[in-house]
Design an enzyme around this catalytic site. Structure first.
Site, PDB file in Angstrom:
ATOM      1  N   GLY A  43       0.779  -1.240   0.000  1.00 50.17           N
ATOM      2  CA  GLY A  43       0.000   0.000   0.000  1.00 50.17           C
ATOM      3  C   GLY A  43       0.803   1.278   0.000  1.00 50.17           C
ATOM      4  O   GLY A  43       0.261   2.356  -0.247  1.00 50.17           O
ATOM      5  N   CYS A  73      -6.995  -8.393  -1.674  1.00 49.09           N
ATOM      6  CA  CYS A  73      -6.128  -7.264  -1.358  1.00 49.09           C
ATOM      7  C   CYS A  73      -6.739  -6.003  -1.979  1.00 49.09           C
ATOM      8  O   CYS A  73      -6.905  -5.940  -3.207  1.00 49.09           O
ATOM      9  CB  CYS A  73      -4.735  -7.520  -1.935  1.00 49.09           C
ATOM     10  SG  CYS A  73      -3.603  -6.131  -1.727  1.00 49.09           S
ATOM     11  N   THR A  75      -5.437  -3.087  -2.181  1.00 49.34           N
ATOM     12  CA  THR A  75      -4.436  -2.328  -2.923  1.00 49.34           C
ATOM     13  C   THR A  75      -4.319  -2.829  -4.363  1.00 49.34           C
ATOM     14  O   THR A  75      -4.312  -2.044  -5.312  1.00 49.34           O
ATOM     15  CB  THR A  75      -3.081  -2.426  -2.193  1.00 49.34           C
ATOM     16  OG1 THR A  75      -3.283  -1.975  -0.844  1.00 49.34           O
ATOM     17  CG2 THR A  75      -2.026  -1.591  -2.861  1.00 49.34           C
ATOM     18  N   GLU A 153       0.236  -6.702  11.130  1.00 50.10           N
ATOM     19  CA  GLU A 153       1.189  -7.766  10.782  1.00 50.10           C
ATOM     20  C   GLU A 153       2.211  -8.002  11.907  1.00 50.10           C
ATOM     21  O   GLU A 153       2.687  -9.107  12.082  1.00 50.10           O
ATOM     22  CB  GLU A 153       1.938  -7.412   9.486  1.00 50.10           C
ATOM     23  CG  GLU A 153       1.103  -7.534   8.230  1.00 50.10           C
ATOM     24  CD  GLU A 153       1.186  -8.914   7.553  1.00 50.10           C
ATOM     25  OE1 GLU A 153       2.187  -9.622   7.719  1.00 50.10           O
ATOM     26  OE2 GLU A 153       0.208  -9.266   6.859  1.00 50.10           O
ATOM     27  N   CYS A 187      -9.105  -2.396   3.203  1.00 49.99           N
ATOM     28  CA  CYS A 187      -7.899  -3.228   3.217  1.00 49.99           C
ATOM     29  C   CYS A 187      -8.262  -4.465   4.027  1.00 49.99           C
ATOM     30  O   CYS A 187      -8.881  -4.357   5.093  1.00 49.99           O
ATOM     31  CB  CYS A 187      -6.758  -2.457   3.876  1.00 49.99           C
ATOM     32  SG  CYS A 187      -5.336  -3.477   4.288  1.00 49.99           S
TER      33      CYS A 187
HETATM   34  N1  DGL Z   1      -4.364  -6.467   2.602  1.00 49.54           N
HETATM   35  C1  DGL Z   1      -3.791  -5.439   1.757  1.00 49.54           C
HETATM   36  C2  DGL Z   1      -4.928  -4.570   1.219  1.00 49.54           C
HETATM   37  O1  DGL Z   1      -6.056  -5.055   1.271  1.00 49.54           O
HETATM   38  C3  DGL Z   1      -2.719  -4.766   2.531  1.00 49.54           C
HETATM   39  C4  DGL Z   1      -2.011  -3.744   1.771  1.00 49.54           C
HETATM   40  C5  DGL Z   1      -0.560  -3.589   2.025  1.00 49.54           C
HETATM   41  O2  DGL Z   1       0.173  -4.531   1.833  1.00 49.54           O
HETATM   42  O3  DGL Z   1      -0.174  -2.455   2.325  1.00 49.54           O
HETATM   43  O4  DGL Z   1      -4.769  -3.490   0.728  1.00 49.54           O
END
Ligand code: DGL
Length: 269
Positions: A43, A73, A75, A153, A187
């Site tokens: 992101g 995801c 993003t 995370e 997200c």
């Molecule tokens: N789960 C990802 C999303 O839905 C995380 C984004 C990332 O890696 O910053 O955007």
């Protein structure tokens, strides 16, 4: 009937919020999950890098012979859904339209206002705002929350945790002041923060984008006659450490199991 597995990918563990729901609504499907934990976050990266990573993730899943892909995801879904779909030539579902539809339905019952919470790249793409406006939503409040993914995370946040509350308050209090009808957790990591987000948005319905996308994928597989009746196992792959993946996955899957994961070198795809 089609016995091939469903492919799901995310930049890391967030896509497991979609996978857990997929497993509960389609218990007879086999699933291949890929988390790009070695290269998370997506992101904060440029659209070009996000596209490169997304196509590699897709090629890996295609090498496993999947019958459909769930881009779990926000993003990737907001930046390059069309490019992934063009490469895959099988049904591909992202999170944007499904979540926007659910939020618009809630907003229609209220004052027609939706908040979008997402990564920098998701908010900058404008994909949610475009979808919501096309669905007739009048007020769209965009809020990028770049600290949420590292928090989820690495920190294992709880509702009582002081650091988590401070970060969530920073991003969400200004949104709460506008009291939207619905807030899209745009997200797939964000459902892990729902309890805390709810404190700052007490009258707003939270929409999990991963859950909405899983429902949409089920509808598509059903309509195309691609459901399986004889499967039910999930294989987990990560570009990061397999042990860390397994221990953290428990937090995301809520009761569903992830006992083993395999490391892969995603740069080969
Ligand atoms: N789960 C990802 C999303 O839905 C995380 C984004 C990332 O890696 O910053 O955007």
């Amino acid at each position: 009937m089609n016995k091939l597995p469903i492919g799901v990918f995310d930049s890391g563990l967030g896509g497991l919020t979609a996978t857990g729901h997929l497993r509960s609504i389609l218990p007879n499907e086999d699933i291949i999950y890929f988390g790009d934990n070695a290269r998370i976050p997506y992101g904060t990266k440029s659209p070009e890098i996000i596209l490169k990573f997304a196509l590699q993730d897709t090629k890996f899943l295609l090498s496993k012979g999947v019958k459909a892909i769930l881009i779990a995801c926000g993003t990737v879904s907001s930046n390059c859904l069309n490019e992934v779909a063009a490469l895959a030539d099988i049904p591909v579902v992202g999170v944007i339209n499904a979540a926007a539809r659910a939020a618009a339905a809630v907003a229609k019952q209220g004052k027609n206002s939706v908040a979008v919470l997402g990564t920098n790249a998701t908010i900058e793409s404008g994909a949610y705002e475009t979808a919501l406006r096309n669905m007739g939503v009048e007020s769209v409040i965009n809020r990028a929350c770049p600290m949420f993914v590292p928090l989820v995370e690495n920190w294992h946040p709880t509702a009582e945790d002081i650091a988590t509350n401070a970060v969530v308050s920073e991003y969400i209090s200004p949104v709460g002041a506008q009291n939207p009808d619905a807030a899209i957790l745009g997200c797939t990591h964000y459902p892990l923060l729902s309890e805390v987000i709810k404190k700052y948005l007490p009258n707003t319905q939270l929409i999990s984008s991963g859950v909405c996308a899983a429902e949409e994928l089920k509808a598509i597989l059903t309509q195309k006659g691609l459901l399986n009746t004889a499967g039910g196992k999930t294989e987990f792959y990560t570009s990061g450490g397999a042990e860390a993946f397994v221990s953290n996955a428990k937090l995301f899957l809520k009761g569903e199991s992830c006992n083993t994961a395999q490391h892969i070198d995603i740069e080969k795809y």
